[in-house]
Design an enzyme around this catalytic site. Structure first.
Site, short mmCIF file in Angstrom:
data_model
loop_
_atom_site.label_atom_id
_atom_site.label_comp_id
_atom_site.label_asym_id
_atom_site.label_seq_id
_atom_site.Cartn_x
_atom_site.Cartn_y
_atom_site.Cartn_z
N ASN A 214 0.80 -1.23 0.00
CA ASN A 214 0.00 0.00 0.00
C ASN A 214 0.83 1.28 0.00
O ASN A 214 0.40 2.30 -0.54
CB ASN A 214 -0.98 0.01 1.18
CG ASN A 214 -0.28 -0.13 2.52
OD1 ASN A 214 0.58 -0.97 2.71
ND2 ASN A 214 -0.67 0.71 3.46
N GLU B 123 4.53 -3.94 12.44
CA GLU B 123 3.61 -2.81 12.24
C GLU B 123 2.43 -3.39 11.47
O GLU B 123 2.53 -3.69 10.28
CB GLU B 123 4.31 -1.68 11.47
CG GLU B 123 3.59 -0.35 11.56
CD GLU B 123 2.45 -0.24 10.56
OE1 GLU B 123 1.28 -0.42 10.99
OE2 GLU B 123 2.71 -0.01 9.38
N CYS C 107 -3.33 1.54 6.92
CA CYS C 107 -3.73 0.95 8.20
C CYS C 107 -4.20 2.00 9.20
O CYS C 107 -4.77 1.64 10.23
CB CYS C 107 -2.59 0.13 8.78
SG CYS C 107 -1.01 0.98 8.84
#
Length: 477
Positions: free
Chosen positions: A157, A252, A286
């Protein structure tokens, strides 16, 4: 636009590019044409990459801080030189709007520059011992040393800057690295690695292998790896943690970004920011704004303001400068978002605007009437969808956010210090943005989450701490 030549992503092992007979085409999710090819690495490639990283470990650790800093500065300069072509490649490979692609490339300049500054600031500390009779007359210091061989796995992403957040601190700390880029967007990461080699990184200090989850699994299971850093889904992060044994990890992971809007908030400002931060990158972040909890007294007005802002956003060709929202990473991702939205509608929710898929693109969508158990609320949607939820008391929002398995970042809009500090005390998240949304990150931040959103912190200074180990030195005088 620059000439659209195809890119071939090859593995980098011990300073040499390695091709393969097994290739995969990478297609533009908007146009459907081929952007380039990616090699599929095998077990032998993984073994060779790790052997190279092990062999280069002492050389990397001995590289003086000022030389590591100069190398990182050079990489930053090379990225700046190639911003236009890099942004176009990213937009074609990922479907990301060109202005967002260029923004990501520019952020990576700071990531490498910040890591270069931190490379000459790695420090230990004095440990006082004269507080006890046994320690009197002795001196002790904690010093930091490179952890060694780092395995890094990155997502699609934000492929360029998130790879930078692995490569830059690894170099700054004096480690060697084996990087597995995402199979959905390997080409732009390959271009970054080309710039790293052009800058003069020592042979074996940075290596790459390509492929699917099986290649990542080979990396994280291998005992030659001394530290694992991963950005991606919570499910994959849990699997990596389970296979890491006693080795340290930095994870993460996912989130389902929540933001609270109080009665005293500047509604126009809050609506504008929530609308845009839920739809930028087609929601594939996210920390994207996914659910907004709004006090009931201002709920209807807030919904109208968000709807008006979302309708202004242009869905279209990622290469057009005026496009605000491009495609998702592929059509399957868009179909999943479409399915989750339809499930919510079937369960009684309303799509105030949007809700329609066009190939790999999905219209920016505002949802009301959602329930906590709907996937659009309780899971990470990773698409251009915002849920607006009415509440009668702040505790409802705090409880809902804390009940989620995720805990990455959240935001709250209020003018009240009392409310602000209540949120700080109550909300179990890795980061809380006051008078802002969950979607805020600058690259020097200590960025990370709690619970299913991860372990450890990113940002060059904090990643360097993760990628070094402490050694206690005691002097008997």
């Amino acid at each position: 636009m620059s000439n659209r030549t195809q890119t071939a992503a090859c593995a980098l092992i011990n300073g040499e590019w390695r091709a393969s007979d097994t290739l995969r085409e990478i297609r533009d999710p908007y146009r459907g044409d081929t952007v380039g090819t990616m090699v599929i690495s095998g077990k032998g490639d993984v073994d060779d990459a790790l052997d190279a990283a092990v062999a280069a470990r002492d050389t990397a650790a001995a590289l003086p801080g000022y030389e590591r800093a100069a190398l990182l500065k050079k990489i930053s300069q090379l990225i700046e030189r190639d911003i236009t072509s890099l942004a176009e490649l990213m937009a074609r490979e990922t479907g990301k709007a060109i202005k967002d692609a260029e923004g990501e490339i520019r952020r990576s300049l700071e990531t490498f520059a910040l890591a270069g500054e931190e490379a000459i600031r790695i420090e230990g500390r004095h440990v006082p011992l004269d507080g006890s009779a046994m320690g009197a007359g002795k001196m002790a210091f904690l010093m930091r040393f490179p952890v060694g061989v780092v395995a890094a796995i990155t997502p699609f992403n934000a492929p360029f800057n998130l790879a930078a957040h692995k490569i830059a601190p690894a170099i700054a700390a004096g480690n060697t690295l084996v990087l597995k880029p995402p199979p959905q967007s390997p080409l732009i990461v390959h271009r970054l690695v080309e710039l790293v080699t052009e800058a003069g990184v020592p042979k074996g200090m940075v290596n790459t292998v390509y492929g699917d989850a099986d290649i990542g699994a080979m990396l994280v299971r291998d005992p030659r790896v001394e530290f694992i850093t991963f950005t991606g889904s919570s499910r994959a992060g849990e699997a990596i943690r389970a296979s890491s044994g006693l080795r340290r990890v930095a994870l993460e992971l996912g989130g389902n970004g929540a933001t609270i809007v109080c009665e005293d908030a500047d509604l126009k400002s809050a609506a504008t920011v929530c609308a845009r931060n839920s739809m930028r990158l087609a929601g594939q972040s996210c920390i994207s704004v996914q659910s907004v909890y709004v006090m009931r007294s201002v709920y209807e007005r807030f919904v109208s303001l968000v709807e008006a802002e979302v309708r202004k956003l242009k869905l279209g060709d990622p290469l057009e400068p005026g496009t605000d929202v491009g495609t998702l990473i592929d059509e399957n991702a868009a179909k999943r978002v479409e399915d989750w939205v339809q499930q919510a509608i079937d369960g009684g929710a309303t799509a105030v605007t949007g809700g329609t898929r066009h190939g790999a693109a999905f219209e920016p969508t505002v949802m009301t009437g959602v329930k906590p158990t709907m996937k659009v609320v309780c899971e990470e949607i990773f698409g251009p969808v915002i849920n607006i939820i009415a509440i009668d008391a702040l505790d409802e929002a705090f409880d809902a956010i804390n009940a989620s398995p995720y805990g990455l970042q959240a935001g709250i809009f209020t003018k009240s210090n009392e409310t602000t500090f209540a949120a700080i005390r109550r909300m179990r998240v890795g980061g809380l943005i006051i008078n802002g949304t969950s979607t805020w990150r600058t690259d020097q931040l200590a960025y990370g989450g709690v619970r299913s959103s991860g372990i450890g912190r990113e940002g060059p200074r904090y990643a360097i701490e993760e990628m070094t180990e402490q050694r206690l030195i005691v002097f008997n005088l």
